[in-house]
Design a protein around this motif. Sequence first.
Motif, PDB file in Angstrom:
ATOM      1  N   HIS A  63      -8.254   2.904  -4.222  1.00  0.00           N
ATOM      2  CA  HIS A  63      -8.937   2.232  -3.108  1.00  0.00           C
ATOM      3  C   HIS A  63      -9.528   0.897  -3.578  1.00  0.00           C
ATOM      4  CE1 HIS A  63     -11.144   1.258   0.347  1.00  0.00           C
ATOM      5  NE2 HIS A  63     -12.291   1.823   0.023  1.00  0.00           N
ATOM      6  N   ARG A  64     -10.830   0.822  -3.779  1.00  0.00           N
ATOM      7  CA  ARG A  64     -11.438  -0.470  -4.132  1.00  0.00           C
ATOM      8  C   ARG A  64     -10.939  -0.918  -5.504  1.00  0.00           C
ATOM      9  NH1 ARG A  64     -16.418  -0.517  -5.387  1.00  0.00           N
ATOM     10  NH2 ARG A  64     -16.519   1.730  -5.732  1.00  0.00           N
ATOM     11  N   SER A  65     -10.924  -2.231  -5.714  1.00  0.00           N
ATOM     12  CA  SER A  65     -10.606  -2.724  -7.053  1.00  0.00           C
ATOM     13  C   SER A  65     -11.614  -3.799  -7.429  1.00  0.00           C
ATOM     14  CB  SER A  65      -9.173  -3.259  -7.115  1.00  0.00           C
ATOM     15  OG  SER A  65      -8.971  -4.271  -6.168  1.00  0.00           O
ATOM     16  N   TRP A  66     -11.828  -3.956  -8.738  1.00  0.00           N
ATOM     17  CA  TRP A  66     -12.780  -4.946  -9.235  1.00  0.00           C
ATOM     18  C   TRP A  66     -12.389  -5.322 -10.668  1.00  0.00           C
ATOM     19  CZ3 TRP A  66     -13.638   0.245  -8.498  1.00  0.00           C
ATOM     20  CH2 TRP A  66     -13.972   1.013  -9.615  1.00  0.00           C
ATOM     21  N   VAL A  67     -13.025  -6.383 -11.171  1.00  0.00           N
ATOM     22  CA  VAL A  67     -12.782  -6.800 -12.550  1.00  0.00           C
ATOM     23  C   VAL A  67     -13.949  -6.282 -13.385  1.00  0.00           C
ATOM     24  CG1 VAL A  67     -12.527  -8.793 -14.087  1.00  0.00           C
ATOM     25  CG2 VAL A  67     -11.497  -8.841 -11.807  1.00  0.00           C
ATOM     26  N   ASP A  68     -13.638  -5.510 -14.440  1.00  0.00           N
ATOM     27  CA  ASP A  68     -14.727  -4.940 -15.243  1.00  0.00           C
ATOM     28  C   ASP A  68     -15.249  -5.957 -16.256  1.00  0.00           C
ATOM     29  OD1 ASP A  68     -13.025  -4.976 -17.418  1.00  0.00           O
ATOM     30  OD2 ASP A  68     -12.829  -2.795 -17.578  1.00  0.00           O
ATOM     31  N   LYS A  69     -16.245  -5.550 -17.087  1.00  0.00           N
ATOM     32  CA  LYS A  69     -16.877  -6.530 -17.970  1.00  0.00           C
ATOM     33  C   LYS A  69     -15.933  -7.016 -19.082  1.00  0.00           C
ATOM     34  CE  LYS A  69     -19.223  -2.861 -20.483  1.00  0.00           C
ATOM     35  NZ  LYS A  69     -20.518  -2.213 -20.733  1.00  0.00           N
ATOM     36  N   HIS A  70     -14.805  -6.338 -19.262  1.00  0.00           N
ATOM     37  CA  HIS A  70     -13.811  -6.811 -20.228  1.00  0.00           C
ATOM     38  C   HIS A  70     -12.752  -7.698 -19.568  1.00  0.00           C
ATOM     39  CE1 HIS A  70     -15.618  -3.831 -22.837  1.00  0.00           C
ATOM     40  NE2 HIS A  70     -15.359  -2.890 -21.946  1.00  0.00           N
ATOM     41  N   GLY A  71     -12.950  -7.962 -18.273  1.00  0.00           N
ATOM     42  CA  GLY A  71     -12.013  -8.839 -17.561  1.00  0.00           C
ATOM     43  C   GLY A  71     -10.775  -8.121 -17.051  1.00  0.00           C
ATOM     44  N   ARG A  72     -10.795  -6.782 -17.093  1.00  0.00           N
ATOM     45  CA  ARG A  72      -9.616  -6.027 -16.645  1.00  0.00           C
ATOM     46  C   ARG A  72      -9.741  -5.643 -15.174  1.00  0.00           C
ATOM     47  NH1 ARG A  72     -10.098  -2.565 -21.891  1.00  0.00           N
ATOM     48  NH2 ARG A  72     -11.739  -1.649 -20.607  1.00  0.00           N
ATOM     49  N   LEU A  73      -8.606  -5.624 -14.509  1.00  0.00           N
ATOM     50  CA  LEU A  73      -8.575  -5.160 -13.119  1.00  0.00           C
ATOM     51  C   LEU A  73      -8.630  -3.629 -13.116  1.00  0.00           C
ATOM     52  CD1 LEU A  73      -8.102  -6.108 -10.097  1.00  0.00           C
ATOM     53  CD2 LEU A  73      -5.698  -5.550 -10.494  1.00  0.00           C
ATOM     54  N   VAL A  74      -9.621  -3.089 -12.412  1.00  0.00           N
ATOM     55  CA  VAL A  74      -9.790  -1.637 -12.353  1.00  0.00           C
ATOM     56  C   VAL A  74      -9.670  -1.215 -10.895  1.00  0.00           C
ATOM     57  CG1 VAL A  74     -11.353   0.291 -12.885  1.00  0.00           C
ATOM     58  CG2 VAL A  74     -11.421  -1.786 -14.275  1.00  0.00           C
ATOM     59  N   SER A  75      -9.056  -0.054 -10.640  1.00  0.00           N
ATOM     60  CA  SER A  75      -9.035   0.417  -9.255  1.00  0.00           C
ATOM     61  C   SER A  75      -9.512   1.858  -9.176  1.00  0.00           C
ATOM     62  CB  SER A  75      -7.649   0.239  -8.630  1.00  0.00           C
ATOM     63  OG  SER A  75      -6.655   0.782  -9.441  1.00  0.00           O
ATOM     64  N   GLN A  76     -10.198   2.114  -8.075  1.00  0.00           N
ATOM     65  CA  GLN A  76     -10.838   3.418  -7.856  1.00  0.00           C
ATOM     66  C   GLN A  76      -9.782   4.476  -7.542  1.00  0.00           C
ATOM     67  OE1 GLN A  76     -13.090   3.238  -4.232  1.00  0.00           O
ATOM     68  NE2 GLN A  76     -13.174   5.471  -4.001  1.00  0.00           N
ATOM     69  N   PRO A  77      -9.679   5.551  -8.343  1.00  0.00           N
ATOM     70  CA  PRO A  77      -8.750   6.621  -7.982  1.00  0.00           C
ATOM     71  C   PRO A  77      -9.298   7.414  -6.792  1.00  0.00           C
ATOM     72  CG  PRO A  77      -9.877   7.151 -10.053  1.00  0.00           C
ATOM     73  CD  PRO A  77     -10.431   5.843  -9.586  1.00  0.00           C
TER      74      PRO A  77
END
Length: 438
Positions: free
Chosen positions: A226-240
Amino acid sequence: MPRRVSILTIFAILSSVAYAQVTEARAAADTSIAIQAATLLDGTSVEPRHNVLIVVRGNKIAAVNQGGTPPTGMEVITLPPNATVLPGLIDTHTHIFLQGEDPAAGGYDIQLLKFPASFRSARATVSARRCLDQGFTTIRDVETEGAGYGDIGIKMAINQGYIPGPRIFASTRAISVTGGYPLEGYNPDIVVPTGAQLEDGPVKLRKAAREQLANGADWIKVYMTHRSWVDKHGRLVSQPTLTLEELKAVADEAHGQQHKVACHAYSGIGLHRALDGGCDSIEHGLDLDDSAISQMLKQGTWLVPTLAVYYYDWAPENTPEGRRDRARASAHEVSFKKALKAHVKIAFGTDMGGIPWSDPIAQEFGYMVKFGMSPTEAIQAATVKAAELLDMQGELGVVAPGAYADIVAVAGDPLTKIDALKEVSFVMKDGAVYKRPK
Ligand SMILES: [Zn+2]
């Protein structure tokens, strides 16, 4: 107020045009037509064919001959010498009930909160008409965004000849879990509508799949991230979203009834659950890692990348949303190139609806070619490959004897200028002519 009047006026004009075309379509369905094409990309041949005569009887292609004269007593359509004839195009990821997500126009939420179902259906009718007008004679519509089983009604109206539109493979309401789909961000004490059917636990999720299949879904659509964001390491993360156990219940139900499962999945845990749980197509696949790609190859999973939509409505650059929007687009480009190189099966899809329907559907081809596909491969993704995704090999996506007579023509040569696919001058669906060269 003036805006409302103008929309109604436009709709009235479109309706009268549509009515005339439906009348012609009904008449044509019983007749035989010969199409003379200077250049044909038939969907399977690597090289274009020249000076071809296509014979259509009823709603099927009867013959595709090199040259020759049309059988007597047939209507003959001679397309201009610069036209390229193709199989009817297929968009495997659309939302006819969604009308763009421009924040200035109220974004996504206003469509669920303030628009009556009749208004949304009227606009879906216009969206369906636009597909046909732009040469897309088949769509897989992957959920109605809070408009319930509206897609089934639009499909019925098209199939019964009341309105013009493409062949629709419908997914109805789509499935996610609590916290796994909008609307979101409202006072928790107010019950707001949701864009998908949200349930939790394998029993309730299986029931949701059963309900949707019982009410006419051709495909089951599941949101695995669902939602996605950039984490503190600059990686794209998405909510399972769904657990593996939950997805397996849905996929087992769908597969048992010989239906397939389309899974929205960006990256990470949700993407891997999608593959482990048996999804048949990965929608978007923004950040496919190497193990996801090898699993897709092993399982024969399709990728429907939808590139163009990720270049719309970017938030300002130095905001969390702005960073996310840019990270999505850049990860997606890398992901698409990796999948292409590894020969993952790729089908054309746009996410139209997330994109305003007034924009060209065929703009997606330009992104596919820019990121490394040959024009022939991009066209095949929207014809013969898309037909394979839909289990319609030999029936759709080809101009060949025995196939449905879904045939389009564009002005110019799409193999040298891919944007020629935006210039559709002729559309036949099911043997009926909906658009002719001026
Ligand atoms: Zn979508």
